[in-house]
Design a protein around this motif. Sequence first.
Motif, PDB file in Angstrom:
ATOM      1  N   LEU A 154      -7.666 -10.108  58.261  1.00  0.00           N
ATOM      2  CA  LEU A 154      -6.822 -10.211  57.083  1.00  0.00           C
ATOM      3  C   LEU A 154      -7.162  -9.125  56.076  1.00  0.00           C
ATOM      4  O   LEU A 154      -8.271  -8.572  56.064  1.00  0.00           O
ATOM      5  CB  LEU A 154      -6.989 -11.593  56.438  1.00  0.00           C
ATOM      6  CG  LEU A 154      -6.482 -12.786  57.248  1.00  0.00           C
ATOM      7  CD1 LEU A 154      -6.850 -14.092  56.563  1.00  0.00           C
ATOM      8  CD2 LEU A 154      -4.976 -12.701  57.455  1.00  0.00           C
ATOM      9  N   ASN A 155      -6.223  -8.835  55.214  1.00  0.00           N
ATOM     10  CA  ASN A 155      -6.387  -7.807  54.191  1.00  0.00           C
ATOM     11  C   ASN A 155      -7.524  -8.185  53.243  1.00  0.00           C
ATOM     12  O   ASN A 155      -7.592  -9.313  52.749  1.00  0.00           O
ATOM     13  CB  ASN A 155      -5.074  -7.657  53.421  1.00  0.00           C
ATOM     14  CG  ASN A 155      -5.046  -6.415  52.567  1.00  0.00           C
ATOM     15  OD1 ASN A 155      -6.073  -5.894  52.156  1.00  0.00           O
ATOM     16  ND2 ASN A 155      -3.845  -5.930  52.290  1.00  0.00           N
ATOM     17  N   ASP A 156      -8.416  -7.220  52.971  1.00  0.00           N
ATOM     18  CA  ASP A 156      -9.538  -7.491  52.068  1.00  0.00           C
ATOM     19  C   ASP A 156      -9.076  -7.774  50.644  1.00  0.00           C
ATOM     20  O   ASP A 156      -9.831  -8.362  49.852  1.00  0.00           O
ATOM     21  CB  ASP A 156     -10.506  -6.306  52.064  1.00  0.00           C
ATOM     22  CG  ASP A 156     -11.270  -6.172  53.380  1.00  0.00           C
ATOM     23  OD1 ASP A 156     -11.380  -7.198  54.093  1.00  0.00           O
ATOM     24  OD2 ASP A 156     -11.734  -5.050  53.688  1.00  0.00           O
ATOM     25  N   ASP A 157      -7.856  -7.348  50.292  1.00  0.00           N
ATOM     26  CA  ASP A 157      -7.340  -7.636  48.956  1.00  0.00           C
ATOM     27  C   ASP A 157      -7.138  -9.130  48.731  1.00  0.00           C
ATOM     28  O   ASP A 157      -6.960  -9.563  47.589  1.00  0.00           O
ATOM     29  CB  ASP A 157      -6.012  -6.909  48.732  1.00  0.00           C
ATOM     30  CG  ASP A 157      -6.190  -5.404  48.577  1.00  0.00           C
ATOM     31  OD1 ASP A 157      -7.286  -4.995  48.144  1.00  0.00           O
ATOM     32  OD2 ASP A 157      -5.259  -4.648  48.893  1.00  0.00           O
ATOM     33  N   CYS A 158      -7.140  -9.920  49.805  1.00  0.00           N
ATOM     34  CA  CYS A 158      -6.969 -11.365  49.662  1.00  0.00           C
ATOM     35  C   CYS A 158      -8.204 -12.056  49.098  1.00  0.00           C
ATOM     36  O   CYS A 158      -8.119 -13.212  48.664  1.00  0.00           O
ATOM     37  CB  CYS A 158      -6.623 -11.998  51.016  1.00  0.00           C
ATOM     38  SG  CYS A 158      -4.929 -11.688  51.571  1.00  0.00           S
ATOM     39  N   ASP A 159      -9.360 -11.398  49.154  1.00  0.00           N
ATOM     40  CA  ASP A 159     -10.577 -12.022  48.619  1.00  0.00           C
ATOM     41  C   ASP A 159     -10.375 -12.436  47.177  1.00  0.00           C
ATOM     42  O   ASP A 159      -9.750 -11.699  46.402  1.00  0.00           O
ATOM     43  CB  ASP A 159     -11.754 -11.043  48.722  1.00  0.00           C
ATOM     44  CG  ASP A 159     -12.336 -10.975  50.128  1.00  0.00           C
ATOM     45  OD1 ASP A 159     -12.247 -11.989  50.843  1.00  0.00           O
ATOM     46  OD2 ASP A 159     -12.863  -9.914  50.507  1.00  0.00           O
ATOM     47  N   PRO A 160     -10.908 -13.595  46.760  1.00  0.00           N
ATOM     48  CA  PRO A 160     -11.756 -14.545  47.491  1.00  0.00           C
ATOM     49  C   PRO A 160     -10.988 -15.616  48.269  1.00  0.00           C
ATOM     50  O   PRO A 160     -11.571 -16.612  48.683  1.00  0.00           O
ATOM     51  CB  PRO A 160     -12.571 -15.178  46.375  1.00  0.00           C
ATOM     52  CG  PRO A 160     -11.611 -15.217  45.221  1.00  0.00           C
ATOM     53  CD  PRO A 160     -10.776 -13.971  45.342  1.00  0.00           C
ATOM     54  N   TYR A 161      -9.685 -15.423  48.436  1.00  0.00           N
ATOM     55  CA  TYR A 161      -8.870 -16.394  49.170  1.00  0.00           C
ATOM     56  C   TYR A 161      -8.471 -15.819  50.524  1.00  0.00           C
ATOM     57  O   TYR A 161      -7.299 -15.830  50.896  1.00  0.00           O
ATOM     58  CB  TYR A 161      -7.632 -16.772  48.349  1.00  0.00           C
ATOM     59  CG  TYR A 161      -7.957 -17.254  46.956  1.00  0.00           C
ATOM     60  CD1 TYR A 161      -8.546 -18.500  46.753  1.00  0.00           C
ATOM     61  CD2 TYR A 161      -7.700 -16.447  45.850  1.00  0.00           C
ATOM     62  CE1 TYR A 161      -8.861 -18.934  45.479  1.00  0.00           C
ATOM     63  CE2 TYR A 161      -8.014 -16.877  44.570  1.00  0.00           C
ATOM     64  CZ  TYR A 161      -8.594 -18.115  44.393  1.00  0.00           C
ATOM     65  OH  TYR A 161      -8.914 -18.544  43.132  1.00  0.00           O
ATOM     66  N   LYS A 162      -9.473 -15.304  51.239  1.00  0.00           N
ATOM     67  CA  LYS A 162      -9.239 -14.688  52.537  1.00  0.00           C
ATOM     68  C   LYS A 162      -9.676 -15.603  53.676  1.00  0.00           C
ATOM     69  O   LYS A 162      -8.875 -15.960  54.543  1.00  0.00           O
ATOM     70  CB  LYS A 162      -9.962 -13.351  52.617  1.00  0.00           C
ATOM     71  CG  LYS A 162      -9.852 -12.652  53.952  1.00  0.00           C
ATOM     72  CD  LYS A 162     -10.665 -11.350  53.953  1.00  0.00           C
ATOM     73  CE  LYS A 162     -10.678 -10.693  55.330  1.00  0.00           C
ATOM     74  NZ  LYS A 162     -11.496  -9.455  55.346  1.00  0.00           N
TER      75      LYS A 162
END
Length: 368
Positions: A154-162
């Motif tokens: 998944l895209n790291d930009d989703c952190d912290p909801y990855k």
Amino acid sequence: MATNHPTDEVVTEEDKPKSKRPKETKFKQQNLPAWQPILTASTVLPAFFAIGLAFIPLGVALLITSNNVKELTIDYTNCKMLDSDSTCAEFFKNISNTGQTCHCTYDNVTLSSLFDQSVYIYYGLTNFYQNHRRYVRSRDDDQLHGGAKSPGGLNDDCDPYKTKTENGSTFGYAPCGAIANSLFNDTFNITYTDKDIPVELIKTGIAWVSDKNVKFNNPSSWASFIKPPNWKKPVWELDTTDPDNNGYENEDLIVWMRTAALPTFRKLYRRVNHTKPEFSNGLPAGQYRITIDYNYPVTAFDGTKSIIISTTSWLGGKNSFLGIAYIVVGSLCIVLGVIFLIIHIKWGKKTESMILLDSAADVAGQLK
């Protein structure tokens, strides 16, 4: 008689060094004819008056069209809980109530006139910055398009909801990111109390067709994925009654994922079903009851939320800005035109005299 030496080389045209000078054409030598307007009072003043005379009637027409759109807005941020004097906003101030549902009702909602044509239901939020840079980036478009990704892909930009790790196994959030995790999840039911008839609301046809058909698609499998932290149910159970409106193709999710440009915004929630005889011409005037399942707390960020019942026009929803802007610009052009006309009459020079002055200046320059 002179003879060529055997070692002499014959120089051909191809062997000559090529010149970098552009060809002698008007385009490459920048000699194309051009026209430069001379701004004089006789050309500028009519333009000001023409713009003003065109913009003011157009602005009036746009303003009248916007004012003909009927709209009712109800701010339910602090609606009272059923059988209680407390408000739903106070209910969610208690952290232990997070994830629960507060029920409230507005019994005496009055439509003073017929809401004719097609009627739409919107929800509105204030002080909610969907345009924040990190918030806007917090998504994975390939995942929403149905791309078969493992949780680690998944895209790291989703952190912290990855991703989330449980019992040694890593699960990915579906969908990942802060936008999806903050999905608006209040629900509304409307009843026409004069005849005790529920107003049927259509949950499809509210998203952009391009989003629905191109940008959002369901994957072949939901394995190794779980619901986002703030969701009550997983994405594959958003609408179990309609497979075409479930998963990433759910239109409530699609509408929410198209982020708003300003902190105060509204999004389309439902369309009124006008197939019933009572509502074939729109929503009739009378009393209505709105029942709200309050799940979305907003007071923590000093926000408010509202439900909007509205008709539309060929311009869209109710928005008077465009009409006012045209009227203001047109009026300014008329006023400036009058001011410049007065200045020209009192202190301006005639065009012929300006041409004579220019000619005299040219002659003086040649004599030097």
